[in-house]
Enzyme design. Structure first.
Site, short mmCIF file in Angstrom:
data_model
loop_
_atom_site.label_atom_id
_atom_site.label_comp_id
_atom_site.label_asym_id
_atom_site.label_seq_id
_atom_site.Cartn_x
_atom_site.Cartn_y
_atom_site.Cartn_z
N LYS A 56 0.85 -1.21 0.00
CA LYS A 56 0.00 0.00 0.00
C LYS A 56 0.88 1.26 0.00
O LYS A 56 2.09 1.15 0.24
CB LYS A 56 -0.91 -0.02 1.23
CG LYS A 56 -0.18 0.00 2.56
CD LYS A 56 -1.11 -0.30 3.73
CE LYS A 56 -0.35 -0.30 5.04
NZ LYS A 56 -1.18 -0.81 6.15
N TYR A 285 15.40 31.19 3.52
CA TYR A 285 14.29 31.99 4.05
C TYR A 285 14.43 32.26 5.55
O TYR A 285 14.86 31.37 6.30
CB TYR A 285 12.97 31.25 3.84
CG TYR A 285 12.54 31.14 2.40
CD1 TYR A 285 12.28 32.28 1.64
CD2 TYR A 285 12.37 29.89 1.82
CE1 TYR A 285 11.86 32.16 0.32
CE2 TYR A 285 11.94 29.77 0.50
CZ TYR A 285 11.70 30.91 -0.25
OH TYR A 285 11.29 30.80 -1.55
C1 LIG Z 1 -0.45 -1.79 6.81
C2 LIG Z 1 -1.01 -3.05 7.31
C3 LIG Z 1 -0.20 -4.17 7.50
C4 LIG Z 1 1.31 -4.11 7.39
O1 LIG Z 1 1.83 -3.54 8.57
P1 LIG Z 1 3.41 -3.43 8.80
O2 LIG Z 1 3.53 -2.94 10.18
O3 LIG Z 1 3.89 -2.44 7.80
O4 LIG Z 1 3.96 -4.78 8.58
C5 LIG Z 1 -0.80 -5.35 7.85
N1 LIG Z 1 -2.13 -5.43 8.03
C6 LIG Z 1 -2.95 -4.37 7.87
C7 LIG Z 1 -4.41 -4.52 8.08
C8 LIG Z 1 -2.42 -3.14 7.52
O5 LIG Z 1 -3.23 -2.08 7.38
#
Ligand SMILES: *Cc1c(COP(=O)(O)O)cnc(C)c1O
Length: 412
Positions: A56, A285
């Site tokens: 993601k 700045y």
């Molecule tokens: C993002 C997510 C993961 C992965 O989590 P990490 O800590 O990056 O391994 C697993 N399960 C769900 C539901 C998530 O939203």
């Protein structure tokens, strides 16, 4: 200044990273490390446990398409994304393994999820009806796989444990849907204590037991994120969902990834201008930095719009010719000025390591997160799309992802 920092293999980009035309500020992603990190979990999880690679947020800022390909090649059985769009992009790039959309989805997006063969997460009866209606429009004959998410204590997304059985009963009325998985998510798997994780696992497994006793299929059972998958084998069950550790980064300050897990991402640039300051001259700045005496500074074409946080003004460090270089004055939108030791004779075009793929270097993702009061996740997901991602495999450049999309690179 501190020669003890980790400059392990991969802390220098291969020379031909610079042969790829484009903006000198670039992210280098080592696909061998992505594969190696995935392979670590494949080797260490309980035999029979599948590994799902979480890609993601554009593969945690690394670029989802190439990361997904490397992870699948290294043995990831499934992928996970947060939104329908993210899944559609992977399908357009010929990724064919199951893709789970972890988060809530608007009913209006369900038809696109159906057309692109994405697996949706179901948590309430109304949504089941929407998904069932879209399932009937699919060209495929088989039932549309779905996963059920049970909220075991995170209180973010998922069906309450008390309502889980009713949801499975409802799903049983829909032969056009097939429950391919049932999962939960831990709130504190990276914490110092494991009591709450244990409690969540018990609640979840007890709800799953109730559902199975009534004769309903739950598909693959999966609980663990990276933190849990690094720490507890007895929570493996059918699948683990590995996100941050796939990228070689840490789920939290109390949990350093195991030894063979290594960061895959580094950020590089080139000095665009060298300026000589005299005593009293100010930089950038707000004139927050003033030279105490003659000083040489270099311009690095990266700024907060690229994800190099403005909070690093005056405190961030980069590396030039093996030496630490501190940020002078404010980080601006597109540019940042750093101090240059005069004895290095740094010239326009010199390579700058903005963010290191080392672990303990002052400019590593972990140290940046610490200095900014945040977590590794936020550092890498903040890196803007306008920085090209250059993919390296076997120390060769194999692809690039920039604002124009993903393209393979054929090297001479
Ligand atoms: C993002 C997510 C993961 C992965 O989590 P990490 O800590 O990056 O391994 C697993 N399960 C769900 C539901 C998530 O939203």
């Amino acid at each position: 200044m501190t020669p003890s920092v980790d400059h392990g293999p991969g802390s220098e980009p291969p020379e031909h990273v610079w042969a790829v035309p484009g903006r000198p500020t670039r992210i280098v992603v080592d696909l061998d490390r992505i594969g190696g990190n995935l392979g670590y979990f494949r080797r260490t999880v309980t035999p029979g446990t599948a590994v799902m690679a979480v890609v993601k947020a554009d593969g945690y800022g690394h670029g989802a398409v190439m990361v997904a390909r490397a992870a699948v090649e290294a043995g990831a059985a499934q992928l996970a994304v947060a939104t329908v769009d993210e899944g559609v992009v992977l399908r357009r790039h010929a990724v064919s393994v199951p893709i789970l959309v972890l988060g809530p989805v608007d009913p209006l997006e369900v038809p696109r999820a159906a057309q692109n063969d994405l697996t949706l997460t179901l948590v309430d009866p109304q949504f089941v009806s929407v998904v069932a209606a879209a399932a009937r429009t699919r060209r495929r004959r088989e039932a549309w796989p779905v996963h059920v998410k049970i909220d075991s204590g995170m209180h973010r997304f998922g069906v309450d444990t008390r309502d889980a059985l009713a949801l499975f009963q409802r799903l049983d009325n829909h032969p056009e849907l097939q429950v391919a998985g049932t999962f939960t998510h831990f709130a504190d798997a990276d914490g110092v204590y494991d009591a709450f994780t244990r409690e969540q696992a018990e609640r979840f497994l007890s709800a799953v037991g109730d559902v199975r006793r009534e004769g309903f299929g739950t598909g693959l059972i999966h609980l663990s994120n990276s933190a849990a998958a690094l720490r507890w084998r007895r929570l493996d069950h059918d699948m683990v969902r590995v996100g941050i550790a796939l990228y070689g980064l840490s789920p939290g300050p109390d949990l350093l990834p195991a030894d063979p897990i290594r960061p895959a991402l580094s950020v590089w640039s080139r000095i665009a201008r060298v300026t000589s300051l005299s005593e009293g001259d100010s930089v950038s700045y707000g004139r927050t930095y003033r030279a105490a005496g003659p000083e040489s500074v270099g311009l690095v074409p990266i700024g907060y719009a690229d994800g190099y946080a403005r909070a690093l003004s005056g405190i961030g460090t980069m590396r030039v010719q093996g030496q630490e270089a501190i940020v002078r004055g404010r980080v601006s939108m597109d540019q940042t000025v750093i101090n240059l030791s005069p004895e290095l004779g740094v010239q326009v075009g010199c390579q700058v390591e903005v963010i290191s793929a080392g672990v303990s270097n002052p400019n590593s993702v972990a140290r940046l997160a610490q200095n900014l009061g945040t977590i590794d996740y936020e550092i890498v997901t903040s890196l803007s799309q306008r920085i090209p991602r250059i993919y390296v495999k076997g120390r060769r450049v194999v692809a690039i992802q920039d604002l124009h999309g993903v393209s393979p690179v054929d090297e001479p």
